[in-house]
Design an enzyme around this catalytic site. Structure first.
Site, PDB file in Angstrom:
ATOM      1  N   VAL A   1      -2.835  -7.635  -1.775  1.00 20.50           N
ATOM      2  CA  VAL A   1      -2.186  -8.426  -0.736  1.00 20.50           C
ATOM      3  C   VAL A   1      -3.183  -9.108   0.198  1.00 20.50           C
ATOM      4  O   VAL A   1      -2.773  -9.798   1.139  1.00 20.50           O
ATOM      5  CB  VAL A   1      -1.173  -7.582   0.074  1.00 20.50           C
ATOM      6  CG1 VAL A   1       0.032  -7.255  -0.767  1.00 20.50           C
ATOM      7  CG2 VAL A   1      -1.830  -6.317   0.626  1.00 20.50           C
TER       8      VAL A   1
ATOM      9  N   ALA B   1     -11.294  -4.212  15.146  1.00 20.34           N
ATOM     10  CA  ALA B   1     -11.020  -5.636  15.319  1.00 20.34           C
ATOM     11  C   ALA B   1      -9.816  -6.059  14.479  1.00 20.34           C
ATOM     12  O   ALA B   1      -8.952  -6.813  14.937  1.00 20.34           O
ATOM     13  CB  ALA B   1     -12.248  -6.459  14.929  1.00 20.34           C
TER      14      ALA B   1
ATOM     15  N   GLY C   1       0.827  -1.213   0.000  1.00 23.51           N
ATOM     16  CA  GLY C   1       0.000   0.000   0.000  1.00 23.51           C
ATOM     17  C   GLY C   1       0.853   1.251   0.000  1.00 23.51           C
ATOM     18  O   GLY C   1       0.572   2.218   0.704  1.00 23.51           O
ATOM     19  N   ALA C   2       1.886   1.232  -0.845  1.00 19.61           N
ATOM     20  CA  ALA C   2       2.930   2.261  -0.758  1.00 19.61           C
ATOM     21  C   ALA C   2       2.700   3.472  -1.643  1.00 19.61           C
ATOM     22  O   ALA C   2       3.474   4.422  -1.585  1.00 19.61           O
ATOM     23  CB  ALA C   2       4.291   1.645  -1.104  1.00 19.61           C
ATOM     24  N   SER C   3       1.651   3.489  -2.423  1.00 20.48           N
ATOM     25  CA  SER C   3       1.506   4.557  -3.411  1.00 20.48           C
ATOM     26  C   SER C   3       0.960   5.854  -2.829  1.00 20.48           C
ATOM     27  O   SER C   3       1.013   6.892  -3.480  1.00 20.48           O
ATOM     28  CB  SER C   3       0.608   4.094  -4.561  1.00 20.48           C
ATOM     29  OG  SER C   3      -0.707   3.824  -4.094  1.00 20.48           O
ATOM     30  N   ARG C   4       0.453   5.819  -1.592  1.00 19.05           N
ATOM     31  CA  ARG C   4      -0.118   7.038  -1.016  1.00 19.05           C
ATOM     32  C   ARG C   4      -0.069   6.976   0.509  1.00 19.05           C
ATOM     33  O   ARG C   4       0.232   5.945   1.099  1.00 19.05           O
ATOM     34  CB  ARG C   4      -1.561   7.239  -1.473  1.00 19.05           C
ATOM     35  CG  ARG C   4      -2.490   6.122  -1.084  1.00 19.05           C
ATOM     36  CD  ARG C   4      -3.886   6.290  -1.657  1.00 19.05           C
ATOM     37  NE  ARG C   4      -4.794   5.255  -1.192  1.00 19.05           N
ATOM     38  CZ  ARG C   4      -6.041   5.493  -0.794  1.00 19.05           C
ATOM     39  NH1 ARG C   4      -6.516   6.728  -0.813  1.00 19.05           N
ATOM     40  NH2 ARG C   4      -6.813   4.508  -0.395  1.00 19.05           N
TER      41      ARG C   4
ATOM     42  N   ILE D   1      -4.219  10.807  11.178  1.00 18.41           N
ATOM     43  CA  ILE D   1      -3.177  11.375  10.338  1.00 18.41           C
ATOM     44  C   ILE D   1      -3.816  11.989   9.096  1.00 18.41           C
ATOM     45  O   ILE D   1      -4.778  11.447   8.540  1.00 18.41           O
ATOM     46  CB  ILE D   1      -2.160  10.285   9.922  1.00 18.41           C
ATOM     47  CG1 ILE D   1      -1.543   9.614  11.160  1.00 18.41           C
ATOM     48  CG2 ILE D   1      -1.072  10.871   9.032  1.00 18.41           C
ATOM     49  CD1 ILE D   1      -0.705  10.522  12.023  1.00 18.41           C
TER      50      ILE D   1
ATOM     51  N   TYR E   1     -12.924  -2.333  11.680  1.00 19.00           N
ATOM     52  CA  TYR E   1     -11.578  -1.760  11.557  1.00 19.00           C
ATOM     53  C   TYR E   1     -10.795  -1.970  12.848  1.00 19.00           C
ATOM     54  O   TYR E   1      -9.634  -2.393  12.829  1.00 19.00           O
ATOM     55  CB  TYR E   1     -11.698  -0.270  11.241  1.00 19.00           C
ATOM     56  CG  TYR E   1     -10.374   0.457  11.090  1.00 19.00           C
ATOM     57  CD1 TYR E   1      -9.687   0.446   9.886  1.00 19.00           C
ATOM     58  CD2 TYR E   1      -9.829   1.169  12.167  1.00 19.00           C
ATOM     59  CE1 TYR E   1      -8.486   1.125   9.751  1.00 19.00           C
ATOM     60  CE2 TYR E   1      -8.633   1.852  12.038  1.00 19.00           C
ATOM     61  CZ  TYR E   1      -7.964   1.830  10.829  1.00 19.00           C
ATOM     62  OH  TYR E   1      -6.767   2.488  10.697  1.00 19.00           O
TER      63      TYR E   1
ATOM     64  N   SER F   1      -3.198   0.794  14.392  1.00 18.50           N
ATOM     65  CA  SER F   1      -3.887   2.049  14.697  1.00 18.50           C
ATOM     66  C   SER F   1      -4.149   2.102  16.194  1.00 18.50           C
ATOM     67  O   SER F   1      -4.361   1.055  16.832  1.00 18.50           O
ATOM     68  CB  SER F   1      -5.211   2.141  13.940  1.00 18.50           C
ATOM     69  OG  SER F   1      -6.010   3.203  14.437  1.00 18.50           O
TER      70      SER F   1
ATOM     71  N   LYS G   1      -7.321  -4.134  13.385  1.00 14.95           N
ATOM     72  CA  LYS G   1      -6.088  -3.535  13.900  1.00 14.95           C
ATOM     73  C   LYS G   1      -5.676  -4.151  15.237  1.00 14.95           C
ATOM     74  O   LYS G   1      -4.480  -4.301  15.517  1.00 14.95           O
ATOM     75  CB  LYS G   1      -6.255  -2.023  14.025  1.00 14.95           C
ATOM     76  CG  LYS G   1      -6.427  -1.311  12.686  1.00 14.95           C
ATOM     77  CD  LYS G   1      -5.286  -1.604  11.728  1.00 14.95           C
ATOM     78  CE  LYS G   1      -5.386  -0.780  10.451  1.00 14.95           C
ATOM     79  NZ  LYS G   1      -4.294  -1.069   9.485  1.00 14.95           N
TER      80      LYS G   1
END
Length: 255
Positions: A67, A160, A15-18, A191, A158, A145, A162
């Site tokens: 992934v 659960a 998930g590196a594009s943003r 963030i 979400y 998170s 994390k």
């Protein structure tokens, strides 16, 4: 000239594009690491990031893949290993964010969240680990998170996922420490990302009121923690840990 903190290392970031993944990838390249940039949909953004990383004199490989799917993840890792020969660092950052009260949440929404934010962490780790164990070295960094620890309304799926990432990381650290591999989480508070931008102004106002530091963080403020955990000797002693930014305490509760 001062040696860069990650010089000679190779990192795979999902998930590196943003967002946070992009900031970590750029920071790694700036510190001398070759980077494998995984993305799902944002090919142009991924290629732009790769070119920016190459300006630091490192190698940058862009690989598309979901992934949350076993076949895609296996292929991603195999391609990265063919290109670089080994992977020193894995950053499991890929994830999504949706919102719903549990009473209205569809099974599909639940399953998509668990697949994207938790299953993906297992799959990437599972396929990277054998090569790390063989080399008796590795740094695994999972982006969780603070909500995995405190919970949030309309985000049970979400939270659960994390929380699962944090538990998985703690257990993994105990399994792989004997091989010279560390496993840690980063658990940011809110963030400034595309996900945050999509929230309502009322939600943002209420969230700010919860924070001991009354502002949202930037992705550039998260990346140095990942650099620390990936670096030697700086991060070598940390494993099974979850640094949290912007804890859930209100300002008056921190004094």
């Amino acid at each position: 000239m001062k040696r860069k903190k990650l010089e000679g290392k190779t990192a795979l970031i999902t998930g590196a594009s943003r967002g946070i993944g992009r900031a970590i990838t750029y920071a790694f390249a700036e510190e001398g690491a070759n980077v494998c940039i995984n993305y799902l949909r944002s090919e142009e953004a991924a290629e732009t990031l790769a070119n920016a990383c190459r300006h630091f004199g490192v190698r940058a490989l862009v690989i598309q893949g979901d992934v949350s799917k076993e076949k895609d993840t296996r292929g991603l890792v195999e391609q990265a290993l063919r290109e670089f020969g080994h992977l020193d660092v894995l950053v499991n950052n890929a994830g999504i964010n949706t919102m719903s009260f549990v009473e209205n949440m569809s099974v599909q929404m639940w399953d998509e969240m668990i697949a994207s934010d938790l299953r993906s962490v297992f799959l990437c780790t599972r396929f990277v680990l054998p090569s790390m164990i063989q080399r008796r070295y590795g740094r695994i960094i999972n982006v969780a998170s603070q909500l995995g620890q405190k919970g949030a309304v309309e985000m049970a799926h979400y939270c659960a996922a994390k929380a699962g990432v944090i538990g998985f990381t703690r257990s993994l650290a105990r399994e792989v420490g004997q091989y010279g591999i560390t496993a840690n989480c980063i658990a940011p508070g809110p963030i400034e990302t595309d996900m945050l931008a999509a929230e309502s102004e009322e939600w943002k106002k209420n969230k700010l009121a919860e924070l001991p530091i009354p502002r949202f963080g930037s992705v550039k403020e998260v990346a140095p923690t990942a650099v620390l955990l990936a670096a030697d000797p700086d991060g070598a002693i940390y494993t099974g840990q979850t640094p949290v930014s912007y804890t859930h305490l209100r300002a008056h509760e921190t004094t």
